[in-house]
Design a protein around this motif. Structure first.
Motif, short mmCIF file in Angstrom:
data_model
loop_
_atom_site.label_atom_id
_atom_site.label_comp_id
_atom_site.label_asym_id
_atom_site.label_seq_id
_atom_site.Cartn_x
_atom_site.Cartn_y
_atom_site.Cartn_z
N MET A 332 0.81 -1.23 0.00
CA MET A 332 0.00 0.00 0.00
C MET A 332 0.84 1.28 0.00
N THR A 333 2.11 1.17 -0.41
CA THR A 333 2.94 2.39 -0.40
C THR A 333 2.40 3.43 -1.38
N SER A 334 1.82 2.99 -2.49
CA SER A 334 1.31 3.98 -3.45
C SER A 334 0.09 4.73 -2.88
N TYR A 335 -0.50 4.21 -1.80
CA TYR A 335 -1.60 4.91 -1.12
C TYR A 335 -1.09 5.63 0.13
N ALA A 336 0.26 5.77 0.24
CA ALA A 336 0.88 6.39 1.41
C ALA A 336 0.46 5.68 2.71
N LEU A 337 0.34 4.36 2.64
CA LEU A 337 0.03 3.55 3.82
C LEU A 337 1.10 2.46 3.96
N PRO A 338 2.34 2.86 4.25
CA PRO A 338 3.46 1.91 4.22
C PRO A 338 3.37 0.80 5.27
N GLU A 339 2.54 0.99 6.30
CA GLU A 339 2.44 -0.05 7.34
C GLU A 339 1.36 -1.08 7.04
N TRP A 340 0.67 -0.89 5.93
CA TRP A 340 -0.50 -1.72 5.66
C TRP A 340 -0.32 -2.55 4.39
N ILE A 341 -1.04 -3.66 4.33
CA ILE A 341 -1.23 -4.37 3.06
C ILE A 341 -2.74 -4.51 2.83
N ARG A 342 -3.12 -4.74 1.57
CA ARG A 342 -4.51 -5.05 1.27
C ARG A 342 -4.55 -6.48 0.75
N VAL A 343 -5.41 -7.28 1.33
CA VAL A 343 -5.52 -8.67 0.89
C VAL A 343 -6.94 -8.95 0.43
N SER A 344 -7.06 -9.59 -0.73
CA SER A 344 -8.38 -9.94 -1.26
C SER A 344 -8.84 -11.24 -0.61
N ILE A 345 -10.15 -11.42 -0.51
CA ILE A 345 -10.70 -12.66 0.02
C ILE A 345 -10.64 -13.71 -1.09
N GLY A 346 -10.02 -14.86 -0.79
CA GLY A 346 -9.92 -15.94 -1.76
C GLY A 346 -10.86 -17.08 -1.40
N THR A 347 -10.55 -18.27 -1.90
CA THR A 347 -11.28 -19.46 -1.46
C THR A 347 -10.85 -19.77 -0.03
N ALA A 348 -11.58 -20.67 0.63
CA ALA A 348 -11.22 -21.02 2.02
C ALA A 348 -9.78 -21.52 2.08
N ALA A 349 -9.38 -22.34 1.10
CA ALA A 349 -8.01 -22.90 1.10
C ALA A 349 -6.97 -21.79 0.89
N GLN A 350 -7.27 -20.85 0.01
CA GLN A 350 -6.32 -19.75 -0.24
C GLN A 350 -6.19 -18.86 1.00
N ASN A 351 -7.31 -18.57 1.63
CA ASN A 351 -7.29 -17.74 2.83
C ASN A 351 -6.46 -18.43 3.93
N ALA A 352 -6.66 -19.74 4.07
CA ALA A 352 -5.94 -20.49 5.11
C ALA A 352 -4.44 -20.47 4.84
N ARG A 353 -4.05 -20.63 3.57
CA ARG A 353 -2.62 -20.63 3.25
C ARG A 353 -2.01 -19.25 3.50
N PHE A 354 -2.75 -18.22 3.14
CA PHE A 354 -2.28 -16.85 3.40
C PHE A 354 -2.08 -16.64 4.91
N LEU A 355 -3.09 -17.04 5.70
CA LEU A 355 -3.01 -16.81 7.15
C LEU A 355 -1.87 -17.61 7.78
N ASP A 356 -1.67 -18.86 7.31
CA ASP A 356 -0.56 -19.68 7.81
C ASP A 356 0.78 -19.00 7.57
N GLU A 357 0.98 -18.52 6.36
CA GLU A 357 2.26 -17.89 6.02
C GLU A 357 2.42 -16.58 6.78
N LEU A 358 1.32 -15.85 6.92
CA LEU A 358 1.38 -14.57 7.63
C LEU A 358 1.82 -14.77 9.08
N ARG A 359 1.25 -15.79 9.73
CA ARG A 359 1.57 -16.06 11.14
C ARG A 359 3.05 -16.36 11.32
N GLN A 360 3.67 -16.92 10.29
CA GLN A 360 5.09 -17.32 10.41
C GLN A 360 6.06 -16.20 10.11
N LEU A 361 5.56 -15.02 9.72
CA LEU A 361 6.47 -13.94 9.36
C LEU A 361 7.01 -13.24 10.59
#
Ligand SMILES: *Cc1c(COP(=O)(O)O)cnc(C)c1O
Length: 371
Positions: A332-361
């Motif tokens: 979101m740097t182009s929106y002057a929101l450098p601390e934020w990301i925008r994530v789209s809602i995917g399928t249940a499996a995609q959302n779960a994989r995103f959340l798993d990886e996010l937790r490990q960062l």
């Protein structure tokens, strides 16, 4: 001599639109297979297009040697019938983005002003800059549009006010009361644009078409890119009173909406089942993601659309780290929101994989503990 000396001077200021990173680019750059990558970066429909739209487009492919119906007769009729309007109330665009450009071409001169919210969809400002106009960005406390402040920002030079509802990238929604109060204050010389790209995801959408029916200077924008899953086809539309549509029609190229897109859009429009499934999947996924963000101690903006703005600390670092795992989100740097990301809602499996990886960062611990 540099060409910049003869080009419009305001073009120097024009920054290019930064789209979601394409799956093909990520596959090439990281040596991953395209199938291993999930893209939650552009608010696309994870279920794909309606099967009915696909059939209609396949049939139209065979007619690719013909120019399309430049007047868009059947699609405009179809849209109008669905919304209780007339064909004369509808203009088609190469995406609703192109209709934003038509509105600029029709009404903006160098030195004019447009008004939008501080974190509004960036295309409004890009288009205003393209025509030499100035963008007046109004503060949006809590990421919500402040319509009283936006009305107060209107000057005699203001030509257009842009209101995305729900807004992208914030996902916030304005109520009917707020909209009605704003419309009571707007002077006649201003065109108000309600950008409703995510309208179909709403459970209780406010009514802005009443302003079109009342003959106000209002354009309502909708698109086939989001709930309809036809982003690749580039087809969207504007709704307005007939004489405003007539003005906009003058600004477009004769075949701006291609025939395959028109056929797919028309068939998709009638597929209520596909839209309902998409809406349900989105709402369930959105609730799940928001609960998980809360559990992780991450600040987010409660969303009415198919994406969520979430504060992760170093947005660019988190974007890069997820990218290496084959998950594309939006930095979101182009929106002057450098601390934020925008994530789209995917399928249940995609959302779960995103959340798993996010937790490990590791970066994430910083965002959560800093609060
Ligand atoms: C996605 C989006 C659009 C739609 O763009 P298209 O050109 O129709 O693909 C318009 N406005 C907003 C706010 C959006 O998020």
């Amino acid at each position: 001599m540099s060409l910049w000396n003869t080009a419009h001077p305001w073009l120097r200021e024009l920054v290019s639109y930064e789209p979601g990173k394409p799956i093909e680019d990520v596959a090439r750059e990281l040596g991953l297979k395209p199938e291993e990558i999930i893209k939650l970066a552009s608010n696309e429909n994870p279920l794909g297009p309606s099967p009915k739209a696909l059939d209609a487009m396949r049939a139209m492919l065979e007619r690719s040697h013909f120019y399309p119906d430049g007047g868009g007769y059947y699609l405009r009729e179809g849209i109008a019938a669905k919304l209780g309007l007339k064909r004369e109330n509808v203009i088609l665009g190469c995406g609703s983005n192109e209709v934003i450009e038509f509105i600029g071409k029709a009404f903006l001169n160098p030195g004019d002003e447009i008004v939008c919210a501080r974190h509004a969809f960036v295309v409004y400002k890009l288009m205003a800059t393209l025509f030499g106009a100035t963008t007046v960005e109004v503060p949006d406390p809590g990421f919500a549009h402040d319509l009283d402040a936006m009305a107060a920002a209107i000057t005699p030079r203001t030509r257009e006010v842009f209101i995305a509802n729900p807004n992208n990238p914030t996902g916030t929604l304005l109520s009917q009361t707020e909209i009605d109060r704003f419309m009571d204050k707007v002077p006649e010389h201003v065109v108000v644009v309600f950008d409703e790209a995510y309208y179909e995801f709403l459970e209780n959408p406010p009514d802005t078409l009443k302003f079109v029916r009342e003959g106000r200077n209002v354009v309502v924008l909708r698109t086939f890119s989001k709930i309809q899953g036809l982003a690749n086809l580039r087809i969207g539309y504007g709704l307005a009173k007939p004489d405003l549509i007539d003005v906009l029609q003058k600004t477009r190229q004769p075949f701006n909406a291609n025939g395959i897109a028109q056929a797919g859009a028309l068939a998709g429009l009638a597929d209520d089942d596909h839209q309902r499934k998409t809406r349900e999947l989105t709402i369930i996924g959105r609730d799940h993601m928001q609960r998980e963000f809360a559990a992780l101690g991450l600040e987010f903006v409660p969303s009415f659309a198919n994406f969520i703005l979430v504060r992760v600390g170093d947005g660019k670092a988190v974007f890069q780290a997820l990218l290496r795992k084959g998950i594309i989100v939006r930095d979101m740097t182009s929106y002057a929101l450098p601390e934020w990301i925008r994530v789209s809602i995917g399928t249940a499996a995609q959302n779960a994989r995103f959340l798993d990886e996010l937790r490990q960062l590791p970066d994430l611990a910083i965002a959560a503990s800093a609060r």
